[in-house]
Design an enzyme around this catalytic site. Structure first.
Site, PDB file in Angstrom:
ATOM      1  N   PHE A  56       0.691  -7.984   2.717  1.00  0.00           N
ATOM      2  CA  PHE A  56       2.147  -7.984   2.839  1.00  0.00           C
ATOM      3  C   PHE A  56       2.821  -7.537   1.553  1.00  0.00           C
ATOM      4  CE2 PHE A  56       0.884 -11.504   5.670  1.00  0.00           C
ATOM      5  CZ  PHE A  56       1.509 -11.114   6.846  1.00  0.00           C
ATOM      6  N   ASP A  57       3.869  -6.747   1.701  1.00  0.00           N
ATOM      7  CA  ASP A  57       4.904  -6.722   0.681  1.00  0.00           C
ATOM      8  C   ASP A  57       5.639  -8.059   0.791  1.00  0.00           C
ATOM      9  OD1 ASP A  57       6.936  -5.689  -1.164  1.00  0.00           O
ATOM     10  OD2 ASP A  57       8.199  -5.721   0.614  1.00  0.00           O
ATOM     11  N   CYS A  58       6.174  -8.555  -0.299  1.00  0.00           N
ATOM     12  CA  CYS A  58       6.833  -9.864  -0.266  1.00  0.00           C
ATOM     13  C   CYS A  58       8.347  -9.752  -0.144  1.00  0.00           C
ATOM     14  CB  CYS A  58       6.464 -10.658  -1.521  1.00  0.00           C
ATOM     15  SG  CYS A  58       7.146 -12.345  -1.536  1.00  0.00           S
TER      16      CYS A  58
END
Length: 263
Positions: A22-24
């Site tokens: 994931f990108d956060c």
């Protein structure tokens, strides 16, 4: 634009993956609201429009250039520099008799802006979706952030129900910012070393097409674009359309699709 619907056969391909990367900020955390809330007063004081498009667009025009110029700078320092850059663009250097904030006050405001990242909340669907997805995948974060800030951000997502990320990889560790290829290389190597997960078993899940989806597709990785309604940034540029293998309007919708695939 309505999100695509998938046949059971298409959804079954989600079962090919063992890890989600994931990108956060923007995907799990409501990054744009945090940016807009902090910067809108600057625009109001300068008599400029304060809508999300204008404010977020101005920030998005500054941040990537700073990251490219200072690839080893910690992200809070990038944020502070972005703030002072935007302030100067809007207000110019304050003359001696000006009632504008002094340089010292601007620096204080810039630091407060940078420190506010840890207060930005998850999207309403994030925590429940992560808890669901953890039943099927290893979950990792790959973020343009520093270790200290991500540790504080994780408190908003971890804890309830015993959920915890399996891996968290940051720009501070790598010495580069996405979309630099070193970032994804680092995450893939760690997933292989720590969990025996091959690159073909990784599904990159993110809201930003530029930072995450395009680099992942360039390496032949699986991709899921979280195309959140109302997002200003992250949309595909010309020639980037169709990069994502899956498109979901929220992370919650993705979690529901995964459960359907496993039903």
């Amino acid at each position: 634009m309505s999100p695509p619907s998938y046949t059971p056969l298409e959804l079954s391909k989600l079962k090919d993956y063992k890890a989600l990367v994931f990108d956060c900020y923007g995907t799990l955390i409501d990054w744009e609201t945090g940016i807009h809330t902090a910067l809108a007063p600057l625009f109001a004081a300068a008599g400029r429009p304060t809508d999300r498009g204008t404010v977020i667009g101005a920030f998005a025009a500054v941040e990537p250039a700073l990251q490219a110029r200072f690839p080893t700078m910690r992200y809070p320092d990038v944020l502070a520099l972005a703030y002072t850059t935007i302030h100067a663009d809007l207000h110019g250097p304050p003359p001696p008799s000006s009632s504008s904030p002094s340089p010292g006050e601007v620096e204080r405001q810039a630091r407060a802006f940078a420190d506010a990242v840890e207060t930005w909340p998850p999207f309403p669907d994030t925590v429940a979706a992560l808890q669901t997805l953890q039943r099927r995948f290893k979950l990792a974060i790959l973020s343009n952030i520093d270790r200290a800030t991500i540790a504080r951000t994780r408190r908003h997502m971890e804890g309830p129900g015993g959920f915890a990320f399996d891996g968290v990889y940051t720009a501070e560790e790598v010495g580069a910012y996405k979309p630099a290829p070193e970032m994804l290389t680092f995450a893939l190597e760690r997933l292989k070393t720590e969990f025996g997960i091959e690159s073909g078993e990784v599904l990159v899940t993110a809201q930003s097409v530029f930072h995450d989806i395009v680099p992942a597709r360039g390496r032949g990785l699986g991709t899921a674009w979280i195309n959140r309604a109302g997002a200003v940034t992250g949309k595909p540029e010309v020639g980037e359309e169709g990069q994502a293998m899956f498109v979901f309007p929220t992370l919650g919708a993705m979690a529901e699709a995964v459960e359907t695939a496993y039903a």
